[in-house]
Design an enzyme around this catalytic site. Structure first.
Site, PDB file in Angstrom:
ATOM      1  N   HIS A  82      -4.692  -2.708   7.388  1.00  0.00           N
ATOM      2  CA  HIS A  82      -5.009  -2.629   5.963  1.00  0.00           C
ATOM      3  C   HIS A  82      -5.399  -1.190   5.622  1.00  0.00           C
ATOM      4  O   HIS A  82      -5.933  -0.477   6.483  1.00  0.00           O
ATOM      5  CB  HIS A  82      -6.176  -3.589   5.675  1.00  0.00           C
ATOM      6  CG  HIS A  82      -6.498  -3.762   4.234  1.00  0.00           C
ATOM      7  ND1 HIS A  82      -5.536  -3.953   3.269  1.00  0.00           N
ATOM      8  CD2 HIS A  82      -7.694  -3.779   3.562  1.00  0.00           C
ATOM      9  CE1 HIS A  82      -6.129  -4.086   2.089  1.00  0.00           C
ATOM     10  NE2 HIS A  82      -7.425  -3.966   2.242  1.00  0.00           N
ATOM     11  N   GLN A 101      -4.258  -5.874  -5.935  1.00  0.00           N
ATOM     12  CA  GLN A 101      -2.862  -5.838  -5.460  1.00  0.00           C
ATOM     13  C   GLN A 101      -2.197  -7.203  -5.561  1.00  0.00           C
ATOM     14  O   GLN A 101      -0.994  -7.323  -5.308  1.00  0.00           O
ATOM     15  CB  GLN A 101      -2.816  -5.320  -4.022  1.00  0.00           C
ATOM     16  CG  GLN A 101      -3.487  -6.226  -3.016  1.00  0.00           C
ATOM     17  CD  GLN A 101      -3.480  -5.676  -1.603  1.00  0.00           C
ATOM     18  OE1 GLN A 101      -4.265  -4.797  -1.268  1.00  0.00           O
ATOM     19  NE2 GLN A 101      -2.589  -6.185  -0.764  1.00  0.00           N
ATOM     20  N   ASN A 146     -11.843  -1.384  -1.940  1.00  0.00           N
ATOM     21  CA  ASN A 146     -10.704  -2.212  -1.548  1.00  0.00           C
ATOM     22  C   ASN A 146      -9.788  -2.415  -2.766  1.00  0.00           C
ATOM     23  O   ASN A 146     -10.125  -1.979  -3.876  1.00  0.00           O
ATOM     24  CB  ASN A 146     -11.215  -3.553  -0.997  1.00  0.00           C
ATOM     25  CG  ASN A 146     -10.218  -4.223  -0.089  1.00  0.00           C
ATOM     26  OD1 ASN A 146      -9.051  -3.833  -0.026  1.00  0.00           O
ATOM     27  ND2 ASN A 146     -10.644  -5.246   0.601  1.00  0.00           N
ATOM     28  N   CYS A 151      -1.331  -2.401  -0.307  1.00  0.00           N
ATOM     29  CA  CYS A 151      -2.617  -1.708  -0.110  1.00  0.00           C
ATOM     30  C   CYS A 151      -2.405  -0.239   0.225  1.00  0.00           C
ATOM     31  O   CYS A 151      -3.157   0.632  -0.220  1.00  0.00           O
ATOM     32  CB  CYS A 151      -3.412  -2.387   0.997  1.00  0.00           C
ATOM     33  SG  CYS A 151      -2.529  -2.456   2.566  1.00  0.00           S
TER      34      CYS A 151
END
Lengths: 214, 76
Positions: free
Chosen positions: A162, A19, A182, A25
């Protein structure tokens, strides 16, 4: 439940994205789930456009932040078709929403479910098996320094900041853990992944869990 | 300005090293516990890291309840 399960083993999880300095995110986690669920249903595994969600999901704030649940509500309500990443590439900044003709191929969702599974992580694991990778929100303050191993401390539940994608779990060892993708590139963590202890709602991983229907 | 920025990055890096020592010192003998150290974010202060990368807003979801769920019958 099997002792170990990871949707990556079924080749239905796209590679780790980055990102960069965009706070998107929330968009990457949702798009990751759509990509996987579509592939589980038999379509080819393709990178879809996170930038489209960042630019067009009006209930969110693009690279300045957002909520995966709002993005799912938007995708479901508008039936927006997600186009390929190559059609609408990631720029790491907010842009004007680009519209495509109805004939443009894309993926719309048929629905979603969102639940709080705290104290019920076994049920959450079953949901992962039945529905595909799960979008979750977590407290990731201590993830700034993560290199590897299973996160068991140094984060809280109820303080999500997140959004990530849970692709599997592993209960073969003494410490069962979730396998989490992630969006900080593959050089972070374990090839872009992080392991979070299963069973104690570590980092609030079970507080807000969404599954996509494609 | 570049010297000021370099000084700030160095200060953030020093703080990161201290933080790694602390994070690794708690529960060091726990089975397969996480380990912490230098990565691409070590030149950021925690508040900078939070401002850039932790931008997801929390949302409240209903608690999952198995009551009221209809079991799927055994079908081929």
């Amino acid at each position: 439940l099997p002792l170990r399960f990871d949707w990556r083993d079924k080749h239905v999880v796209t590679s780790v994205r980055n990102q960069q300095t965009c706070g998107g995110c929330w968009a990457f986690s949702v798009v990751g789930a759509v990509e996987s669920v579509r592939a589980i249903r038999g379509a080819p595994l393709e990178d879809l456009s996170a930038q489209q969600v960042i630019d067009c999901s009006y209930s969110n704030f693009g690279c300045s932040g957002g909520s995966p649940l709002s993005a799912l509500i938007w995708l479901n309500k508008t039936q927006e078709k997600l186009v390929r990443d190559s059609e609408y590439p990631f720029t790491a900044q907010n842009g004007l929403c680009r519209y495509f003709s109805r004939a443009q191929p894309g993926v719309s969702i048929q629905g979603y479910v969102a639940y709080d599974f705290s104290d019920q992580e076994n049920v959450m694991a079953r949901a992962l098996l039945l529905s595909g990778p799960l979008v979750v929100t977590v407290d990731a303050v201590s993830w700034q320094d993560y290199l590897g191993g299973i996160i068991q401390h140094h984060c809280s539940s109820g303080k999500a900041n997140h959004a990530v994608l849970v692709t599997g779990f592993d209960r073969t060892g003494r410490t069962p853990y979730w396998i989490v993708r992630n969006s900080w590139g593959s050089s972070w963590g374990v090839g872009g992944y992080v392991y979070v202890r299963m069973g104690s709602n570590v980092c609030g991983i079970a507080d807000s869990v969404s599954a996509v229907l494609v | 300005p570049s010297t000021r920025s370099a000084k700030r990055r160095t200060a953030a890096f020093r703080e990161s090293l201290k933080r790694h020592r602390y994070l690794n010192s708690v529960f060091p003998h726990e089975n397969a516990t996480a380990f912490y150290g230098i990565n691409q974010f070590s030149y950021l202060f925690p508040e900078e890291f939070k401002a850039i990368y932790l931008r997801s807003e929390p949302s409240r979801c209903p608690r999952y309840s198995s009551e009221g769920q209809t079991p799927v019958p055994n079908i081929s």
